[in-house]
Design an enzyme around this catalytic site. Structure first.
Site, PDB file in Angstrom:
ATOM      1  N   SER A   1      -5.651  -0.185  13.059  1.00 35.79           N
ATOM      2  CA  SER A   1      -6.500   0.992  13.246  1.00 35.79           C
ATOM      3  C   SER A   1      -6.987   0.976  14.685  1.00 35.79           C
ATOM      4  CB  SER A   1      -7.704   0.916  12.312  1.00 35.79           C
ATOM      5  OG  SER A   1      -8.660   1.897  12.650  1.00 35.79           O
TER       6      SER A   1
ATOM      7  N   TYR B   1     -14.522  -3.989   8.824  1.00 33.29           N
ATOM      8  CA  TYR B   1     -13.184  -3.369   8.815  1.00 33.29           C
ATOM      9  C   TYR B   1     -12.558  -3.511  10.206  1.00 33.29           C
ATOM     10  CZ  TYR B   1      -9.791   0.548   8.630  1.00 33.29           C
ATOM     11  OH  TYR B   1      -8.672   1.333   8.691  1.00 33.29           O
ATOM     12  N   ALA B   2     -13.339  -3.199  11.237  1.00 31.70           N
ATOM     13  CA  ALA B   2     -12.831  -3.302  12.611  1.00 31.70           C
ATOM     14  C   ALA B   2     -12.488  -4.746  12.958  1.00 31.70           C
ATOM     15  CB  ALA B   2     -13.862  -2.742  13.591  1.00 31.70           C
TER      16      ALA B   2
ATOM     17  N   ASP C   1      -1.054  -7.250  -6.049  1.00 32.78           N
ATOM     18  CA  ASP C   1      -2.315  -7.398  -5.323  1.00 32.78           C
ATOM     19  C   ASP C   1      -2.009  -8.265  -4.105  1.00 32.78           C
ATOM     20  OD1 ASP C   1      -4.761  -7.997  -4.267  1.00 32.78           O
ATOM     21  OD2 ASP C   1      -5.663  -8.649  -6.155  1.00 32.78           O
ATOM     22  N   VAL C   2      -2.020  -7.642  -2.942  1.00 36.06           N
ATOM     23  CA  VAL C   2      -1.588  -8.366  -1.741  1.00 36.06           C
ATOM     24  C   VAL C   2      -2.565  -9.462  -1.317  1.00 36.06           C
ATOM     25  CG1 VAL C   2      -0.055  -6.625  -0.748  1.00 36.06           C
ATOM     26  CG2 VAL C   2      -2.515  -6.492  -0.303  1.00 36.06           C
TER      27      VAL C   2
ATOM     28  N   LYS D   1      -9.162  -5.513  11.382  1.00 32.60           N
ATOM     29  CA  LYS D   1      -8.040  -4.849  12.062  1.00 32.60           C
ATOM     30  C   LYS D   1      -7.800  -5.467  13.445  1.00 32.60           C
ATOM     31  CE  LYS D   1      -7.005  -1.761   8.858  1.00 32.60           C
ATOM     32  NZ  LYS D   1      -5.711  -1.796   8.152  1.00 32.60           N
TER      33      LYS D   1
ATOM     34  N   GLY E   1       0.827  -1.213   0.000  1.00 31.77           N
ATOM     35  CA  GLY E   1       0.000   0.000   0.000  1.00 31.77           C
ATOM     36  C   GLY E   1       0.853   1.251   0.000  1.00 31.77           C
TER      37      GLY E   1
END
Ligand code: NAI
Length: 244
Positions: free
Chosen positions: A133, A146-147, A58-59, A150, A13
Protein backbone atom coordinates in the site's frame (compact mmCIF):
# COMPACT_ATOMS: atom_id res chain seq x y z
CA UNK A 1 10.50 -22.93 -16.96
CA UNK A 2 10.72 -26.10 -18.95
CA UNK A 3 7.78 -28.17 -20.17
CA UNK A 4 4.44 -27.42 -21.74
CA UNK A 5 2.33 -27.50 -18.56
CA UNK A 6 0.64 -24.24 -17.65
CA UNK A 7 2.55 -22.26 -15.06
CA UNK A 8 0.72 -22.08 -11.76
CA UNK A 9 0.06 -18.93 -9.78
CA UNK A 10 -1.00 -18.69 -6.15
CA UNK A 11 -3.13 -15.63 -5.46
CA UNK A 12 -4.01 -15.04 -1.80
CA UNK A 13 -7.06 -12.96 -1.01
CA UNK A 14 -8.20 -13.86 -4.50
CA UNK A 15 -11.92 -14.11 -3.71
CA UNK A 16 -12.61 -10.38 -3.56
CA UNK A 17 -11.64 -6.95 -4.82
CA UNK A 18 -8.11 -6.53 -6.14
CA UNK A 19 -7.19 -10.20 -5.65
CA UNK A 20 -10.15 -11.37 -7.73
CA UNK A 21 -9.17 -9.00 -10.55
CA UNK A 22 -5.59 -10.32 -10.38
CA UNK A 23 -6.80 -13.93 -10.51
CA UNK A 24 -8.92 -13.18 -13.61
CA UNK A 25 -6.10 -11.32 -15.30
CA UNK A 26 -3.43 -13.98 -14.66
CA UNK A 27 -5.82 -16.66 -15.92
CA UNK A 28 -6.40 -14.61 -19.07
CA UNK A 29 -2.61 -14.51 -19.47
CA UNK A 30 -2.59 -18.33 -19.52
CA UNK A 31 -1.70 -19.27 -15.96
CA UNK A 32 -3.47 -21.89 -13.86
CA UNK A 33 -4.52 -19.76 -10.91
CA UNK A 34 -5.01 -21.14 -7.43
CA UNK A 35 -7.34 -18.72 -5.65
CA UNK A 36 -6.76 -19.00 -1.91
CA UNK A 37 -8.96 -17.12 0.51
CA UNK A 38 -10.72 -17.32 3.86
CA UNK A 39 -13.91 -17.10 1.80
CA UNK A 40 -13.68 -20.60 0.35
CA UNK A 41 -17.01 -20.58 -1.51
CA UNK A 42 -16.27 -17.29 -3.26
CA UNK A 43 -12.75 -18.54 -4.11
CA UNK A 44 -14.14 -21.74 -5.64
CA UNK A 45 -16.84 -19.85 -7.57
CA UNK A 46 -14.30 -17.50 -9.10
CA UNK A 47 -11.86 -20.32 -9.85
CA UNK A 48 -14.61 -22.21 -11.68
CA UNK A 49 -15.09 -19.25 -14.04
CA UNK A 50 -11.38 -18.97 -14.90
CA UNK A 51 -10.39 -22.64 -15.12
CA UNK A 52 -8.39 -22.48 -11.92
CA UNK A 53 -8.55 -24.00 -8.46
CA UNK A 54 -10.27 -22.39 -5.49
CA UNK A 55 -9.57 -23.22 -1.88
CA UNK A 56 -10.27 -22.04 1.59
CA UNK A 57 -7.04 -20.98 3.25
CA UNK A 58 -6.16 -18.86 6.26
CA UNK A 59 -2.86 -17.35 5.20
CA UNK A 60 -1.92 -16.66 8.82
CA UNK A 61 -1.74 -20.42 9.44
CA UNK A 62 1.79 -21.52 8.49
CA UNK A 63 1.02 -25.24 8.50
CA UNK A 64 -2.09 -24.78 6.33
CA UNK A 65 -0.16 -22.60 3.86
CA UNK A 66 2.66 -25.14 3.62
CA UNK A 67 0.18 -27.97 3.07
CA UNK A 68 -1.67 -25.99 0.36
CA UNK A 69 1.60 -25.20 -1.44
CA UNK A 70 2.58 -28.87 -1.37
CA UNK A 71 -0.83 -30.00 -2.62
CA UNK A 72 -1.36 -27.39 -5.35
CA UNK A 73 2.14 -26.27 -6.39
CA UNK A 74 4.79 -25.89 -7.55
CA UNK A 75 4.09 -22.23 -8.18
CA UNK A 76 5.92 -20.07 -10.68
CA UNK A 77 4.04 -16.96 -9.55
CA UNK A 78 3.08 -15.87 -6.04
CA UNK A 79 0.82 -12.88 -5.49
CA UNK A 80 0.18 -11.93 -1.88
CA UNK A 81 -2.99 -9.88 -1.86
CA UNK A 82 -4.87 -10.97 1.28
CA UNK A 83 -5.17 -8.03 3.61
CA UNK A 84 -7.28 -6.37 6.28
CA UNK A 85 -7.50 -2.80 7.52
CA UNK A 86 -8.95 -1.02 10.51
CA UNK A 87 -9.57 2.70 10.67
CA UNK A 88 -8.67 3.92 14.17
CA UNK A 89 -6.08 6.18 15.70
CA UNK A 90 -3.22 4.26 17.27
CA UNK A 91 -4.10 5.08 20.89
CA UNK A 92 -7.60 3.70 20.29
CA UNK A 93 -6.26 0.30 19.21
CA UNK A 94 -5.31 -2.68 21.37
CA UNK A 95 -2.45 -5.19 21.23
CA UNK A 96 -5.01 -7.72 19.93
CA UNK A 97 -5.76 -5.35 17.01
CA UNK A 98 -2.02 -5.04 16.29
CA UNK A 99 -1.51 -8.81 16.24
CA UNK A 100 -4.45 -9.31 13.88
CA UNK A 101 -3.28 -6.59 11.46
CA UNK A 102 0.35 -7.73 11.51
CA UNK A 103 -0.59 -11.36 11.18
CA UNK A 104 -2.71 -11.00 8.02
CA UNK A 105 -0.80 -8.16 6.36
CA UNK A 106 2.79 -9.18 7.17
CA UNK A 107 3.19 -12.64 8.76
CA UNK A 108 1.11 -14.20 5.98
CA UNK A 109 3.56 -12.93 3.36
CA UNK A 110 6.37 -14.69 5.21
CA UNK A 111 4.29 -17.89 5.38
CA UNK A 112 3.51 -18.07 1.66
CA UNK A 113 6.98 -17.01 0.57
CA UNK A 114 8.58 -19.65 2.79
CA UNK A 115 6.23 -22.25 1.32
CA UNK A 116 6.70 -21.51 -2.39
CA UNK A 117 10.21 -20.10 -2.74
CA UNK A 118 12.19 -23.37 -2.59
CA UNK A 119 10.35 -24.70 -5.68
CA UNK A 120 11.02 -21.45 -7.54
CA UNK A 121 14.70 -21.73 -6.65
CA UNK A 122 14.77 -25.33 -7.89
CA UNK A 123 13.09 -24.27 -11.15
CA UNK A 124 15.38 -21.26 -11.60
CA UNK A 125 12.38 -19.06 -12.36
CA UNK A 126 9.84 -17.24 -10.24
CA UNK A 127 7.82 -14.08 -9.84
CA UNK A 128 6.71 -12.76 -6.47
CA UNK A 129 4.42 -9.74 -6.41
CA UNK A 130 3.30 -8.44 -3.05
CA UNK A 131 0.37 -6.06 -2.80
CA UNK A 132 1.34 -3.57 -0.11
CA UNK A 133 0.00 0.00 0.00
CA UNK A 134 1.12 3.59 -0.37
CA UNK A 135 0.54 3.62 3.41
CA UNK A 136 3.67 1.46 3.66
CA UNK A 137 5.73 4.30 2.17
CA UNK A 138 3.88 7.37 3.41
CA UNK A 139 2.33 6.26 6.69
CA UNK A 140 -1.37 6.48 7.36
CA UNK A 141 -3.42 8.71 9.66
CA UNK A 142 -5.77 6.22 11.28
CA UNK A 143 -3.85 3.19 10.05
CA UNK A 144 -0.50 3.15 11.86
CA UNK A 145 -0.23 -0.60 12.38
CA UNK A 146 -1.53 -1.37 8.89
CA UNK A 147 1.13 1.00 7.53
CA UNK A 148 3.79 -0.66 9.68
CA UNK A 149 2.82 -4.06 8.27
CA UNK A 150 2.86 -2.81 4.67
CA UNK A 151 6.21 -1.08 5.23
CA UNK A 152 7.44 -4.41 6.53
CA UNK A 153 6.21 -6.09 3.35
CA UNK A 154 8.23 -3.62 1.29
CA UNK A 155 11.47 -4.25 3.23
CA UNK A 156 10.86 -8.01 3.20
CA UNK A 157 10.22 -8.06 -0.55
CA UNK A 158 13.41 -6.13 -1.26
CA UNK A 159 15.32 -8.59 0.91
CA UNK A 160 13.88 -11.57 -0.99
CA UNK A 161 14.81 -9.79 -4.23
CA UNK A 162 18.38 -9.42 -2.97
CA UNK A 163 18.64 -13.06 -1.90
CA UNK A 164 17.23 -14.43 -5.17
CA UNK A 165 18.33 -12.01 -7.89
CA UNK A 166 20.72 -14.52 -9.45
CA UNK A 167 18.26 -17.38 -9.30
CA UNK A 168 15.85 -16.17 -11.97
CA UNK A 169 13.40 -14.94 -9.36
CA UNK A 170 12.06 -11.41 -9.10
CA UNK A 171 10.25 -9.93 -6.12
CA UNK A 172 8.39 -6.65 -6.38
CA UNK A 173 5.76 -4.64 -4.56
CA UNK A 174 2.69 -3.01 -5.99
CA UNK A 175 1.51 -0.17 -3.75
CA UNK A 176 -2.11 0.71 -4.42
CA UNK A 177 -3.65 4.01 -3.44
CA UNK A 178 -7.41 4.18 -2.80
CA UNK A 179 -9.02 1.44 -4.90
CA UNK A 180 -12.78 0.94 -5.02
CA UNK A 181 -13.20 -2.47 -3.33
CA UNK A 182 -15.13 -3.95 -0.37
CA UNK A 183 -12.13 -3.17 1.87
CA UNK A 184 -12.23 0.51 0.93
CA UNK A 185 -16.01 0.65 1.34
CA UNK A 186 -15.57 -0.80 4.83
CA UNK A 187 -13.00 1.90 5.66
CA UNK A 188 -15.38 4.57 4.37
CA UNK A 189 -18.16 3.09 6.51
CA UNK A 190 -15.86 3.45 9.54
CA UNK A 191 -14.27 6.78 8.63
CA UNK A 192 -17.12 8.52 6.80
CA UNK A 193 -17.40 10.47 3.55
CA UNK A 194 -14.72 12.88 4.78
CA UNK A 195 -12.25 10.01 4.70
CA UNK A 196 -13.23 9.22 1.10
CA UNK A 197 -12.76 12.86 0.10
CA UNK A 198 -9.37 12.93 1.85
CA UNK A 199 -8.27 9.76 0.07
CA UNK A 200 -9.22 10.89 -3.43
CA UNK A 201 -7.88 14.38 -2.65
CA UNK A 202 -4.47 12.87 -1.85
CA UNK A 203 -4.15 11.50 -5.40
CA UNK A 204 -3.03 13.54 -8.38
CA UNK A 205 -5.75 11.86 -10.43
CA UNK A 206 -8.50 12.98 -8.03
CA UNK A 207 -10.39 9.69 -8.20
CA UNK A 208 -10.45 6.16 -6.86
CA UNK A 209 -8.57 3.51 -8.80
CA UNK A 210 -10.03 0.24 -10.04
CA UNK A 211 -9.03 -3.31 -9.20
CA UNK A 212 -8.35 -3.93 -12.90
CA UNK A 213 -5.77 -1.12 -12.92
CA UNK A 214 -3.89 -2.82 -10.09
CA UNK A 215 -4.27 -6.24 -11.72
CA UNK A 216 -2.73 -5.04 -14.99
CA UNK A 217 0.39 -3.90 -13.13
CA UNK A 218 0.65 -7.11 -11.13
CA UNK A 219 0.26 -9.17 -14.33
CA UNK A 220 3.07 -7.24 -15.98
CA UNK A 221 5.42 -7.79 -13.04
CA UNK A 222 4.49 -11.49 -13.10
CA UNK A 223 5.29 -11.81 -16.79
CA UNK A 224 8.40 -13.04 -18.58
CA UNK A 225 9.32 -9.62 -20.05
CA UNK A 226 9.47 -8.09 -16.55
CA UNK A 227 12.48 -10.25 -15.66
CA UNK A 228 14.87 -7.33 -15.25
CA UNK A 229 12.65 -5.55 -12.72
CA UNK A 230 13.18 -6.62 -9.12
CA UNK A 231 13.17 -5.08 -5.66
CA UNK A 232 10.92 -2.27 -6.89
CA UNK A 233 7.88 -0.62 -5.37
CA UNK A 234 5.45 0.46 -8.04
CA UNK A 235 2.63 2.75 -6.96
CA UNK A 236 -0.76 2.27 -8.60
CA UNK A 237 -2.20 5.19 -6.76
CA UNK A 238 -3.06 8.02 -9.11
CA UNK A 239 0.24 9.65 -8.19
CA UNK A 240 -0.34 9.55 -4.42
CA UNK A 241 3.18 8.26 -3.79
CA UNK A 242 4.79 10.72 -6.21
CA UNK A 243 8.19 11.57 -4.78
CA UNK A 244 8.16 8.85 -2.08
P1 NAI B 1 -10.93 -7.05 -0.04
O1 NAI B 1 -11.41 -7.00 1.37
O2 NAI B 1 -11.90 -6.84 -1.14
O3 NAI B 1 -10.17 -8.43 -0.30
C1 NAI B 1 -9.27 -8.96 0.63
C2 NAI B 1 -9.40 -10.45 0.61
O4 NAI B 1 -8.46 -10.99 1.55
C3 NAI B 1 -10.80 -10.95 1.02
O5 NAI B 1 -11.29 -11.84 0.06
C4 NAI B 1 -10.53 -11.64 2.34
O6 NAI B 1 -11.40 -12.76 2.57
C5 NAI B 1 -9.09 -12.07 2.19
N1 NAI B 1 -8.47 -12.36 3.47
C6 NAI B 1 -8.48 -11.61 4.58
N2 NAI B 1 -7.85 -12.26 5.58
C7 NAI B 1 -7.43 -13.44 5.08
C8 NAI B 1 -6.74 -14.55 5.62
N3 NAI B 1 -6.35 -14.58 6.90
N4 NAI B 1 -6.48 -15.61 4.81
C9 NAI B 1 -6.88 -15.60 3.53
N5 NAI B 1 -7.55 -14.59 2.97
C10 NAI B 1 -7.82 -13.52 3.73
O7 NAI B 1 -9.73 -5.99 -0.11
P2 NAI B 1 -8.97 -5.29 -1.34
O8 NAI B 1 -9.28 -3.86 -1.27
O9 NAI B 1 -9.17 -6.03 -2.59
O10 NAI B 1 -7.46 -5.44 -0.83
C11 NAI B 1 -6.54 -6.33 -1.41
C12 NAI B 1 -5.14 -5.91 -0.97
O11 NAI B 1 -4.87 -4.59 -1.43
C13 NAI B 1 -4.94 -5.89 0.55
O12 NAI B 1 -3.68 -6.41 0.88
C14 NAI B 1 -5.01 -4.42 0.88
O13 NAI B 1 -4.29 -4.10 2.05
C15 NAI B 1 -4.40 -3.81 -0.37
N6 NAI B 1 -4.75 -2.42 -0.57
C16 NAI B 1 -6.04 -2.05 -0.85
C17 NAI B 1 -6.35 -0.73 -1.03
C18 NAI B 1 -7.73 -0.26 -1.36
O14 NAI B 1 -7.96 0.97 -1.40
N7 NAI B 1 -8.68 -1.12 -1.61
C19 NAI B 1 -5.32 0.33 -0.91
C20 NAI B 1 -4.01 -0.17 -0.64
C21 NAI B 1 -3.75 -1.49 -0.47
Amino acid sequence: MAGGARRRALVTGGASGIGAAIARRLAADGLHVVVADLQGDAARELAATIGGTGLVLDVTDYDAVTAAAAAHGPFAVLVNCAGIDQHAFFTQTTPADWRRLLSVNLDAVLNTTHAVLPAMQAAGWGRIVNVASEAGRLGSRGGAVYAAAKGGVIAFTRSIARENGRKGITANVVAPGPIDTPLLQQAVAQGGEKLLAAMTGATLAGRLGTSDEVAATVAFLASEPAGYITGEVLGVSGGMGCGA
